[in-house]
Design a protein around this motif. Sequence first.
Motif, PDB file in Angstrom:
ATOM      1  N   ALA A 170       0.824  -1.207   0.000  1.00 12.82           N
ATOM      2  CA  ALA A 170       0.000   0.000   0.000  1.00 12.82           C
ATOM      3  C   ALA A 170       0.863   1.263   0.000  1.00 12.82           C
ATOM      4  O   ALA A 170       0.553   2.243  -0.696  1.00 12.82           O
ATOM      5  CB  ALA A 170      -0.931  -0.014   1.206  1.00 12.82           C
ATOM      6  N   GLU A 171       1.959   1.234   0.764  1.00 17.61           N
ATOM      7  CA  GLU A 171       2.854   2.405   0.823  1.00 17.61           C
ATOM      8  C   GLU A 171       3.535   2.633  -0.523  1.00 17.61           C
ATOM      9  O   GLU A 171       3.680   3.779  -0.968  1.00 17.61           O
ATOM     10  CB  GLU A 171       3.901   2.203   1.920  1.00 17.61           C
ATOM     11  N   LEU A 172       3.975   1.558  -1.170  1.00 21.74           N
ATOM     12  CA  LEU A 172       4.602   1.701  -2.481  1.00 21.74           C
ATOM     13  C   LEU A 172       3.641   2.342  -3.468  1.00 21.74           C
ATOM     14  O   LEU A 172       3.999   3.275  -4.199  1.00 21.74           O
ATOM     15  CB  LEU A 172       5.044   0.333  -3.012  1.00 21.74           C
ATOM     16  N   ALA A 173       2.416   1.838  -3.490  1.00 19.40           N
ATOM     17  CA  ALA A 173       1.437   2.359  -4.433  1.00 19.40           C
ATOM     18  C   ALA A 173       1.137   3.830  -4.159  1.00 19.40           C
ATOM     19  O   ALA A 173       1.060   4.648  -5.091  1.00 19.40           O
ATOM     20  CB  ALA A 173       0.157   1.524  -4.359  1.00 19.40           C
ATOM     21  N   ALA A 174       0.995   4.176  -2.886  1.00 20.04           N
ATOM     22  CA  ALA A 174       0.669   5.561  -2.535  1.00 20.04           C
ATOM     23  C   ALA A 174       1.790   6.518  -2.901  1.00 20.04           C
ATOM     24  O   ALA A 174       1.544   7.695  -3.205  1.00 20.04           O
ATOM     25  CB  ALA A 174       0.360   5.654  -1.041  1.00 20.04           C
ATOM     26  N   ALA A 175       3.033   6.024  -2.900  1.00 26.54           N
ATOM     27  CA  ALA A 175       4.188   6.871  -3.202  1.00 26.54           C
ATOM     28  C   ALA A 175       4.522   6.905  -4.692  1.00 26.54           C
ATOM     29  O   ALA A 175       5.491   7.553  -5.093  1.00 26.54           O
ATOM     30  CB  ALA A 175       5.406   6.380  -2.423  1.00 26.54           C
ATOM     31  N   GLY A 176       3.737   6.224  -5.505  1.00 27.51           N
ATOM     32  CA  GLY A 176       3.992   6.208  -6.937  1.00 27.51           C
ATOM     33  C   GLY A 176       5.030   5.196  -7.371  1.00 27.51           C
ATOM     34  O   GLY A 176       5.519   5.246  -8.497  1.00 27.51           O
ATOM     35  N   TRP A 177       5.366   4.255  -6.480  1.00 32.86           N
ATOM     36  CA  TRP A 177       6.302   3.197  -6.825  1.00 32.86           C
ATOM     37  C   TRP A 177       5.578   1.979  -7.406  1.00 32.86           C
ATOM     38  O   TRP A 177       6.200   0.937  -7.605  1.00 32.86           O
ATOM     39  CB  TRP A 177       7.115   2.780  -5.599  1.00 32.86           C
ATOM     40  N   SER A 178       4.284   2.104  -7.653  1.00 32.32           N
ATOM     41  CA  SER A 178       3.465   1.003  -8.154  1.00 32.32           C
ATOM     42  C   SER A 178       3.675  -0.221  -7.266  1.00 32.32           C
ATOM     43  O   SER A 178       3.503  -0.144  -6.061  1.00 32.32           O
ATOM     44  CB  SER A 178       3.809   0.707  -9.618  1.00 32.32           C
ATOM     45  N   ARG A 179       4.143  -1.338  -7.860  1.00 38.32           N
ATOM     46  CA  ARG A 179       4.433  -2.540  -7.059  1.00 38.32           C
ATOM     47  C   ARG A 179       5.923  -2.871  -7.086  1.00 38.32           C
ATOM     48  O   ARG A 179       6.330  -4.013  -6.908  1.00 38.32           O
ATOM     49  CB  ARG A 179       3.597  -3.727  -7.528  1.00 38.32           C
ATOM     50  N   GLY A 180       6.707  -1.806  -7.293  1.00 36.84           N
ATOM     51  CA  GLY A 180       8.148  -1.998  -7.251  1.00 36.84           C
ATOM     52  C   GLY A 180       8.737  -2.249  -8.625  1.00 36.84           C
ATOM     53  O   GLY A 180       8.053  -2.647  -9.555  1.00 36.84           O
ATOM     54  N   ASP A 181      10.046  -2.002  -8.748  1.00 38.53           N
ATOM     55  CA  ASP A 181      10.765  -2.230  -9.997  1.00 38.53           C
ATOM     56  C   ASP A 181      12.209  -2.550  -9.647  1.00 38.53           C
ATOM     57  O   ASP A 181      12.490  -2.941  -8.512  1.00 38.53           O
ATOM     58  CB  ASP A 181      10.654  -1.016 -10.923  1.00 38.53           C
ATOM     59  N   ASP A 182      13.143  -2.374 -10.593  1.00 34.36           N
ATOM     60  CA  ASP A 182      14.507  -2.801 -10.303  1.00 34.36           C
ATOM     61  C   ASP A 182      15.253  -1.868  -9.345  1.00 34.36           C
ATOM     62  O   ASP A 182      16.393  -2.128  -8.996  1.00 34.36           O
ATOM     63  CB  ASP A 182      15.311  -3.021 -11.590  1.00 34.36           C
ATOM     64  N   ARG A 183      14.593  -0.785  -8.899  1.00 36.19           N
ATOM     65  CA  ARG A 183      15.168   0.007  -7.807  1.00 36.19           C
ATOM     66  C   ARG A 183      14.986  -0.678  -6.467  1.00 36.19           C
ATOM     67  O   ARG A 183      15.641  -0.319  -5.490  1.00 36.19           O
ATOM     68  CB  ARG A 183      14.490   1.378  -7.735  1.00 36.19           C
ATOM     69  N   LEU A 184      14.069  -1.633  -6.398  1.00 37.60           N
ATOM     70  CA  LEU A 184      13.624  -2.192  -5.125  1.00 37.60           C
ATOM     71  C   LEU A 184      14.272  -3.544  -4.837  1.00 37.60           C
ATOM     72  O   LEU A 184      14.262  -4.446  -5.680  1.00 37.60           O
ATOM     73  CB  LEU A 184      12.108  -2.361  -5.138  1.00 37.60           C
ATOM     74  N   ILE A 185      14.820  -3.666  -3.642  1.00 40.72           N
ATOM     75  CA  ILE A 185      15.317  -4.933  -3.118  1.00 40.72           C
ATOM     76  C   ILE A 185      14.604  -5.154  -1.792  1.00 40.72           C
ATOM     77  O   ILE A 185      14.600  -4.269  -0.935  1.00 40.72           O
ATOM     78  CB  ILE A 185      16.842  -4.901  -2.905  1.00 40.72           C
ATOM     79  N   SER A 186      13.966  -6.302  -1.628  1.00 41.68           N
ATOM     80  CA  SER A 186      13.259  -6.633  -0.393  1.00 41.68           C
ATOM     81  C   SER A 186      13.975  -7.780   0.284  1.00 41.68           C
ATOM     82  O   SER A 186      14.314  -8.780  -0.368  1.00 41.68           O
ATOM     83  CB  SER A 186      11.808  -7.038  -0.683  1.00 41.68           C
ATOM     84  N   GLU A 187      14.200  -7.663   1.598  1.00 44.38           N
ATOM     85  CA  GLU A 187      14.903  -8.727   2.304  1.00 44.38           C
ATOM     86  C   GLU A 187      14.226  -9.002   3.642  1.00 44.38           C
ATOM     87  O   GLU A 187      13.627  -8.118   4.263  1.00 44.38           O
ATOM     88  CB  GLU A 187      16.377  -8.377   2.503  1.00 44.38           C
ATOM     89  N   ALA A 188      14.335 -10.264   4.067  1.00 45.30           N
ATOM     90  CA  ALA A 188      13.726 -10.678   5.318  1.00 45.30           C
ATOM     91  C   ALA A 188      14.421 -11.934   5.820  1.00 45.30           C
ATOM     92  O   ALA A 188      14.977 -12.713   5.035  1.00 45.30           O
ATOM     93  CB  ALA A 188      12.232 -10.958   5.132  1.00 45.30           C
ATOM     94  N   PHE A 189      14.376 -12.118   7.155  1.00 45.64           N
ATOM     95  CA  PHE A 189      14.880 -13.344   7.761  1.00 45.64           C
ATOM     96  C   PHE A 189      13.852 -14.472   7.666  1.00 45.64           C
ATOM     97  O   PHE A 189      14.172 -15.615   7.984  1.00 45.64           O
ATOM     98  CB  PHE A 189      15.222 -13.108   9.243  1.00 45.64           C
ATOM     99  N   GLU A 190      12.634 -14.149   7.244  1.00 47.70           N
ATOM    100  CA  GLU A 190      11.551 -15.122   7.187  1.00 47.70           C
ATOM    101  C   GLU A 190      11.173 -15.390   5.725  1.00 47.70           C
ATOM    102  O   GLU A 190      10.637 -14.507   5.053  1.00 47.70           O
ATOM    103  CB  GLU A 190      10.344 -14.613   7.971  1.00 47.70           C
ATOM    104  N   PRO A 191      11.434 -16.596   5.222  1.00 45.25           N
ATOM    105  CA  PRO A 191      11.181 -16.855   3.796  1.00 45.25           C
ATOM    106  C   PRO A 191       9.719 -16.750   3.401  1.00 45.25           C
ATOM    107  O   PRO A 191       9.414 -16.405   2.257  1.00 45.25           O
ATOM    108  CB  PRO A 191      11.727 -18.274   3.596  1.00 45.25           C
ATOM    109  N   THR A 192       8.790 -17.025   4.310  1.00 42.33           N
ATOM    110  CA  THR A 192       7.385 -16.946   3.912  1.00 42.33           C
ATOM    111  C   THR A 192       6.955 -15.512   3.626  1.00 42.33           C
ATOM    112  O   THR A 192       6.046 -15.282   2.822  1.00 42.33           O
ATOM    113  CB  THR A 192       6.473 -17.557   4.989  1.00 42.33           C
ATOM    114  N   LEU A 193       7.592 -14.538   4.260  1.00 41.78           N
ATOM    115  CA  LEU A 193       7.307 -13.134   3.941  1.00 41.78           C
ATOM    116  C   LEU A 193       7.705 -12.836   2.501  1.00 41.78           C
ATOM    117  O   LEU A 193       6.969 -12.181   1.752  1.00 41.78           O
ATOM    118  CB  LEU A 193       8.034 -12.216   4.923  1.00 41.78           C
ATOM    119  N   LEU A 194       8.852 -13.349   2.089  1.00 45.18           N
ATOM    120  CA  LEU A 194       9.289 -13.153   0.703  1.00 45.18           C
ATOM    121  C   LEU A 194       8.353 -13.852  -0.268  1.00 45.18           C
ATOM    122  O   LEU A 194       8.093 -13.341  -1.371  1.00 45.18           O
ATOM    123  CB  LEU A 194      10.721 -13.659   0.543  1.00 45.18           C
ATOM    124  N   ASP A 195       7.829 -15.009   0.123  1.00 46.22           N
ATOM    125  CA  ASP A 195       6.842 -15.694  -0.715  1.00 46.22           C
ATOM    126  C   ASP A 195       5.600 -14.830  -0.914  1.00 46.22           C
ATOM    127  O   ASP A 195       5.054 -14.740  -2.021  1.00 46.22           O
ATOM    128  CB  ASP A 195       6.430 -17.026  -0.082  1.00 46.22           C
TER     129      ASP A 195
END
Length: 356
Positions: A170-195
């Motif tokens: 929701a924050e990405l969309a509100a900021a005009g980042w749509s659903r992300g692109d190659d500027r975006l890297i997402s990381e987490a210690f929990e693999p299900t979050l990445l899923d």
Amino acid sequence: MLPGPVEHPLVIGHRGAPGYRPEHTEAAYRLAFALGADAVEPDLVATRDGVLVLRHENEISGTTDVASRAEFASRRTTREIDGRALTGWFTEDFTWAELSTLRATERLGGIRPQSATFDGRYPVIRFRDLLRLLDAATEESRRNIRLVAEFKHATYFASLGLPLDELFAAELAAAGWSRGDDRLISEAFEPTLLDRLRDAGIGGTRVLLLEDRGAPWDLVAADGAAARTYDAFATASGLAGLAGVVDGVSVGKARLVGGPASSTDVAGAARRVRPDAPLRGSALVDAAHAAGLVVYTWTLRPENRFLAPPFRRGAARSAWGDWLGEFTRILRTGVDGVFLDHPDLGIEARRALAEA
């Protein structure tokens, strides 16, 4: 999006530039941009009213002045976070309007007294504030500055009805980042979050963080003692199994330098190891690359307190040791990105290695 080559490895401002200013403040991020960071990394936690804020942890007594604020004294409590009992003040017990009145403090004040001189000067900021700063810095510098978003305690927050992945989208969309692109890297210690990010169509690169020990809390919550460990993901077969599931891994630097060298000698040359042994050094990076994964490492810091023993100089924990020696040793493993509290030192190490 701006054109231009991607630097290798990426120099990532860890929570901005906290070697010089209290972490996760506007000042720390602005300084990271000015020092030439290729990317910056915020840690994301949630408020009671579902606002993503930037803090190292959801327990905030070590990074804000909350403990000195009489109006919030009654909020001090004990909670179980990922199997550990913690006492303090937690973001999920505050609205954003309340958190916005707090001021940031230096988390490592004993090591970084200069940064601590800025205690109390800067407010806590939101994820949406950083997106605004990032867009402005990209436009002003005429270079693509990337975002490495780290999700903290996703299973815990989901249990409170605060799903970090949904708030993030929701924050990405509100900021005009749509659903992300190659500027975006997402990381987490929990693999299900990445899923869940993948299933939601969030773009960019998805990276699994590997602690030096233990197991992901989401897997522990589901499988108990049978949960797959971080070490199991760091084997040759574990890395191969991540191909097509995530885009990369990010490891603590002890897996590359300064820890038990179970798969590499001090020069980084591969040794013969058990097929199921966790890899270290260049062997880990090579195996990940063979599986089509990028590799990042955290956190490079110049103070003796954080350097591997061979690179320490003198007895003072806050003194800078042979940071260039350690940093270039790590870069020689072939990593694709490094997290640093002092982004300018990462750029200097990258330059030194290129000129060697």
